[in-house]
Design a protein around this motif. Structure first.
Motif, PDB file in Angstrom:
ATOM      1  N   ASP A 160      15.725  24.606   1.762  1.00  0.00           N
ATOM      2  CA  ASP A 160      17.113  24.346   1.383  1.00  0.00           C
ATOM      3  C   ASP A 160      17.147  23.384   0.205  1.00  0.00           C
ATOM      4  OD1 ASP A 160      17.748  25.883   3.507  1.00  0.00           O
ATOM      5  OD2 ASP A 160      18.254  24.227   4.836  1.00  0.00           O
ATOM      6  N   ALA A 201      15.924  25.054  -3.004  1.00  0.00           N
ATOM      7  CA  ALA A 201      16.933  25.965  -3.552  1.00  0.00           C
ATOM      8  C   ALA A 201      18.033  25.181  -4.260  1.00  0.00           C
ATOM      9  CB  ALA A 201      17.525  26.828  -2.439  1.00  0.00           C
ATOM     10  N   THR A 202      18.441  24.070  -3.639  1.00  0.00           N
ATOM     11  CA  THR A 202      19.495  23.257  -4.242  1.00  0.00           C
ATOM     12  C   THR A 202      19.011  22.642  -5.545  1.00  0.00           C
ATOM     13  OG1 THR A 202      19.964  22.681  -1.970  1.00  0.00           O
ATOM     14  CG2 THR A 202      21.256  21.572  -3.639  1.00  0.00           C
ATOM     15  N   THR A 234      16.755  23.815  -7.461  1.00  0.00           N
ATOM     16  CA  THR A 234      16.652  24.885  -8.433  1.00  0.00           C
ATOM     17  C   THR A 234      18.001  25.140  -9.083  1.00  0.00           C
ATOM     18  OG1 THR A 234      15.014  25.872  -7.006  1.00  0.00           O
ATOM     19  CG2 THR A 234      15.883  27.253  -8.748  1.00  0.00           C
ATOM     20  N   ALA A 235      19.029  25.208  -8.234  1.00  0.00           N
ATOM     21  CA  ALA A 235      20.374  25.470  -8.748  1.00  0.00           C
ATOM     22  C   ALA A 235      20.800  24.370  -9.702  1.00  0.00           C
ATOM     23  CB  ALA A 235      21.363  25.575  -7.593  1.00  0.00           C
ATOM     24  N   TYR A 242       8.041  32.836   0.160  1.00  0.00           N
ATOM     25  CA  TYR A 242       9.007  32.581  -0.904  1.00  0.00           C
ATOM     26  C   TYR A 242       8.409  32.741  -2.286  1.00  0.00           C
ATOM     27  CZ  TYR A 242      11.961  30.731   2.765  1.00  0.00           C
ATOM     28  OH  TYR A 242      12.720  30.596   3.903  1.00  0.00           O
ATOM     29  N   GLU A 254      10.144  35.329  -4.224  1.00  0.00           N
ATOM     30  CA  GLU A 254      11.523  34.872  -4.409  1.00  0.00           C
ATOM     31  C   GLU A 254      11.645  34.002  -5.660  1.00  0.00           C
ATOM     32  OE1 GLU A 254      14.738  35.814  -2.654  1.00  0.00           O
ATOM     33  OE2 GLU A 254      13.508  35.273  -0.943  1.00  0.00           O
ATOM     34  N   TYR A 255      10.761  33.032  -5.773  1.00  0.00           N
ATOM     35  CA  TYR A 255      10.821  32.122  -6.919  1.00  0.00           C
ATOM     36  C   TYR A 255      10.113  32.715  -8.136  1.00  0.00           C
ATOM     37  CZ  TYR A 255      12.804  28.346  -4.190  1.00  0.00           C
ATOM     38  OH  TYR A 255      13.651  27.587  -3.443  1.00  0.00           O
ATOM     39  N   ARG A 309      11.857  35.493 -10.102  1.00  0.00           N
ATOM     40  CA  ARG A 309      13.073  35.047 -10.780  1.00  0.00           C
ATOM     41  C   ARG A 309      12.738  34.075 -11.904  1.00  0.00           C
ATOM     42  NH1 ARG A 309      15.919  35.000  -5.203  1.00  0.00           N
ATOM     43  NH2 ARG A 309      17.085  36.932  -5.316  1.00  0.00           N
ATOM     44  N   VAL A 334      13.721  29.475  24.193  1.00  0.00           N
ATOM     45  CA  VAL A 334      14.518  29.083  23.031  1.00  0.00           C
ATOM     46  C   VAL A 334      14.399  27.586  22.807  1.00  0.00           C
ATOM     47  CG1 VAL A 334      16.876  28.845  22.177  1.00  0.00           C
ATOM     48  CG2 VAL A 334      16.137  30.982  23.202  1.00  0.00           C
ATOM     49  N   SER A 348      12.513  25.159  19.599  1.00  0.00           N
ATOM     50  CA  SER A 348      13.177  24.183  18.742  1.00  0.00           C
ATOM     51  C   SER A 348      12.598  22.777  18.906  1.00  0.00           C
ATOM     52  CB  SER A 348      14.678  24.171  19.027  1.00  0.00           C
ATOM     53  OG  SER A 348      14.910  23.610  20.298  1.00  0.00           O
ATOM     54  N   GLU A 352      13.546  35.900   4.968  1.00  0.00           N
ATOM     55  CA  GLU A 352      14.480  35.998   6.089  1.00  0.00           C
ATOM     56  C   GLU A 352      13.846  36.582   7.349  1.00  0.00           C
ATOM     57  OE1 GLU A 352      18.066  35.633   6.876  1.00  0.00           O
ATOM     58  OE2 GLU A 352      17.133  34.030   5.753  1.00  0.00           O
ATOM     59  N   ARG A 383      16.266  36.297  16.002  1.00  0.00           N
ATOM     60  CA  ARG A 383      17.581  36.683  16.524  1.00  0.00           C
ATOM     61  C   ARG A 383      17.502  37.929  17.379  1.00  0.00           C
ATOM     62  NH1 ARG A 383      19.499  35.728  11.535  1.00  0.00           N
ATOM     63  NH2 ARG A 383      19.707  37.926  11.093  1.00  0.00           N
ATOM     64  N   GLU A 388      15.562  37.095  20.623  1.00  0.00           N
ATOM     65  CA  GLU A 388      16.313  36.282  21.588  1.00  0.00           C
ATOM     66  C   GLU A 388      17.422  37.099  22.245  1.00  0.00           C
ATOM     67  OE1 GLU A 388      17.593  32.749  19.550  1.00  0.00           O
ATOM     68  OE2 GLU A 388      15.600  31.838  19.638  1.00  0.00           O
ATOM     69  N   ASP A 389      18.092  37.913  21.446  1.00  0.00           N
ATOM     70  CA  ASP A 389      19.152  38.753  22.015  1.00  0.00           C
ATOM     71  C   ASP A 389      18.583  39.683  23.068  1.00  0.00           C
ATOM     72  OD1 ASP A 389      21.672  38.164  21.330  1.00  0.00           O
ATOM     73  OD2 ASP A 389      21.960  39.776  19.876  1.00  0.00           O
TER      74      ASP A 389
END
Lengths: 312, 436
Positions: free
Chosen positions: B87, B90-91, B93-94, B108, B111-112, B115, B258, B262, B401, B408, B411-412
């Motif tokens: 995060d 990315a910030t 970078t922006a 990543y 990704e980087y 670009r 779960v 964490s 991702e 997700r 877990e579902d």
């Protein structure tokens, strides 16, 4: 009427009935307002306009934004996770806010009984709302409602053993965050207290002479005279609740899990923008949120005509 | 009165004039420094990485050691945690505030890199001649070149807490012959012969590394030609296997899993002796070894055929070093990266905490002096060398991702909201959407 009441009256009417000056000399006013005005322009208006532009682009933050027209908004129709995040957020707002206001009002009435050490209790009850949005309390919450947390230890002592973790179960995780929200009733409570002080004692005296019970005094005097304050709190808290982020982020460890049950709209927006380099879509989402909040506030003002009484 | 055009011209003219002034004959040192305004701080670099206390300490030490090699270079440190690192990057970078040197992950890299955020290290003259075969290519991207250099190799492994096996009276299985079914059977035995709340294994169906091992053994892979490389049937089988972990009692219930996921590493079920087997990347052996009283045993993941030669493991670059394409001092940044990956001195400080060095002469210099825990990780990598499968594709853009999509869907499924079949389909659908 108290200052707060006047404010909510102005909010609800929104019309300046004062006679217009022909030749206003605004310069001094503008100079005095300059610090605020510059802040508004630089920190609020300009970034908002930038995000409005970005919402029509494909912007990965690493490359220049590329105009895509309404594509971001069209994508929202098919984005089931976005729909889920709306359901989560609406549940939170529609359940959490009324409960929070009821708790605030009841405690304000209790504290208004003129007990000893009132200012101490007031501070104690206000404390959670200072802490509620903070990271530390959210972490504490996660620990308390964990499988081996304080809540389960307490339940275990009462004989309910083997309870699952509350924050790690998709059926209960959102409710622990709603509970955290209700617990931070302090600021509406203070405003209610101020409002209660404005209600003239003679109404209660007259009512008790006529034999009205405390309960009917509450529903027939307190509530109607307090409606402008209730309305004011409702508008503010609904807007606040839509923007909840910290609690969801910390309690779920930034994932919105388990299985998206605490994926608030703002959290999803954040993940799209900063996690997936999809800042164009995130900007579009921010504008959708603005529209939703605006609609809710408009509905609030419209409905207020039918239940808010002003003493004029 | 300014028209828009004249105002614009003024805006252009002023910096232009300033530039002219700087190049004028009276400007001090104007010609010798080649007009570089930034020459005063050409020796200042920013270094960002994610890690743990051990890694933070040895990274600080290696930077201090570099002070003796290049005294005029100052390096400011930006340590972080994995969860917030991306995060923040990315910030940054922006905001055009990308650090000069960053620790990069395979997820990543594209990704980087694609670009345009990363410098071609080969083009910048980084020496890679001593690297093991195949360990440099994992940092290459078609449009960039060598976007990042391998900071260490690792592979996926099982970690065993022998104490829990002892307590249950169960033998540690032979990892050259065990199958996915054997794994569950062993775990069930352990769960049954230990007190409530102790399990044979963690819930592994939400772990990306093991998922990749599984689909590779099914003759597929996580990615193929920039898209998902597995089919719905294999994903379904995977989730069915995960469901069995839970239903057979081999692993904990959904909610406990779960919560375990964490927790910080030292609070996890494995570290607290509540579970006998978990999975990790081999560079994490050291950290886990310190948390379990008796130390961990490292095993190969199971195979579908019961033969380790079919386990389809691979050497992964556990992480990379990359240099910003917009760095003000690319030469200084590349020189520092060269020190990190090519100098035995740096290698000795960094040890194998970021994985076993790809540079063979550095590896030779440090391996004899390793402590017991680090030796376990190196031995594991050596043991599987003859059994490796083909190298997997680099994660395509958007693939960062994958882990959260897998989590997700998994877990579902574990909470009973979807069937394994639905979870498998969703995994494919959402991955497809993320990659597009």
């Amino acid at each position: 009427m108290s200052a707060v009441g006047e404010l909510s009256q102005i909010l609800s009417r929104g019309r300046n009935r004062g006679p217009r000056e022909k030749h206003p000399d605004n310069r001094a006013g503008l100079v005095f307002m300059a610090p605020w005005l510059l802040g508004l322009l630089g920190i609020t208006i300009l970034p908002m306009l930038a995000s409005l532009y970005l919402s029509f682009t494909d912007y990965s933050m690493l490359a220049a934004p590329e105009w895509v027209g309404l594509e971001n908004f069209q994508r929202m129709w098919g984005d089931t996770r976005l729909h889920n995040s709306l359901i989560v957020t609406f549940t939170y707002v529609l359940v959490g806010t009324p409960l929070q206001l009821i708790a605030a009002l009841l405690l304000a009435v209790l504290l208004n009984q003129g007990m000893k050490g009132l200012s101490f209790y007031r501070s104690v009850f206000y404390l959670p709302s200072l802490l509620g949005g903070s990271v530390a309390i959210s972490i504490l919450w996660r620990q308390m409602f964990g499988a081996n947390g304080l809540v389960n230890q307490f339940l275990g002592a009462l004989g309910f053993t083997g309870m699952p973790g509350w924050v790690s179960n998709p059926d209960t995780a959102l409710w622990t965050i709603i509970l955290l929200h209700v617990w931070t009733f302090g600021s509406p409570m203070i405003i209610f207290l101020a409002g209660l002080r404005q209600i003239p004692q003679m109404y209660y005296e007259a009512a008790s002479v006529d034999g009205a019970s405390k309960v009917s005094q509450f529903f027939r005097i307190t509530i109607p005279l307090l409606t402008p304050i209730i309305f004011f709190n409702l508008v503010l808290q609904v807007i606040n609740a839509f923007q909840t982020f910290t609690q969801a982020f910390v309690v779920s460890g930034g994932t919105g899990g388990p299985s998206d049950s605490t994926m608030f709209y703002t959290l999803y927006l954040y993940q799209k923008g900063f996690g997936q380099f999809d800042m164009g879509y995130a900007s579009a989402m921010a504008w959708l949120l603005l529209v939703i909040v605006a609609i809710f506030t408009a509905i609030n003002f419209f409905v207020s005509k039918f239940w808010v009484h002003y003493d004029d | 009165m300014y028209t828009r055009r004249s105002a614009l011209a003024l805006g252009l003219a002023v910096p232009g004039l300033a530039g002219l002034a700087a190049c004028g004959p009276n400007a001090s040192g104007g010609s010798s420094s080649g007009g570089e305004e930034g020459s005063a701080d050409s020796g200042s670099l920013r270094l960002a990485w994610w890690g743990n206390p051990t890694r933070n300490e040895n990274t600080e030490n290696v930077v201090a050691a570099y002070g003796d090699v290049a005294p005029d270079v100052t390096i400011s440190l930006e340590p972080g945690e994995w969860s917030g690192y991306w995060d923040k990057l990315a910030t940054q970078t922006a905001g055009g505030d990308f650090p000069d040197i960053v620790q990069m992950d395979e997820k990543y890299l594209a990704e980087y890199g694609q670009r345009g955020a990363l410098l071609d290290l080969a083009g910048a003259g980084l020496d890679t001649s001593e690297f093991a075969e195949g360990s440099v290519e994992v940092g290459e991207l078609p449009e960039v070149g060598l976007a990042a250099i391998n900071a260490g190799l690792n592979s996926f492994c099982f970690l065993i807490n022998p104490e829990v096996f002892d307590e249950a009276g169960v033998d540690i299985p032979d990892d050259t012959t065990w199958t996915w079914d054997d794994l569950i059977d062993t775990a069930v035995q352990i769960s049954e012969s230990t007190p409530d709340g102790t399990y044979g294994m963690t819930q592994m169906s939400t772990v990306q590394g093991l998922f990749q091992v599984y689909v590779r053994q099914a003759g597929q892979d996580q990615y193929k030609d920039g898209a998902a490389g597995f089919d719905a049937a294999t994903a379904t089988e995977w989730f069915e296997w995960g469901k069995r972990i839970q239903e057979s009692g081999a692993g904990p219930d959904a909610s406990t899993s779960v919560e375990d996921a964490s927790q910080s590493m030292d609070q996890s079920l494995f570290a607290t002796g509540k579970v006998a087997m978990t999975v990790a990347w081999s560079n994490q052996v050291v950290a886990h070894d310190g948390l379990v009283p008796e130390g961990v045993t490292v095993l190969r993941p199971p195979s579908m055929t019961g033969s380790a030669s079919d386990a389809q493991l691979w050497y992964k670059a556990s992480m990379y070093w990359a240099v910003s394409a917009n760095s003000a001092n690319p030469e200084a940044a590349v020189a520092f990266v060269d020190f990190l990956v090519n100098s035995p001195e740096a290698g000795k400080i960094l040890s194998v905490e970021r994985g076993v060095p790809g540079n063979l002469s550095v590896r030779e210099a440090i391996v004899p002096d390793l402590d017991e825990a680090n030796t376990k990780a190196v031995d594991f990598l050596n043991a599987i060398e003859s059994e490796l499968g083909p190298a997997p594709e680099i994660t395509p853009q958007g693939g960062g991702e994958f882990e959260s999509i897998l989590t997700r869907a998994g877990e579902d499924m574990l909470f009973g909201n979807v069937t394994p079949e639905e979870a498998g389909q969703r995994l494919l659908d959402e991955l497809g959407a993320a990659l597009s």
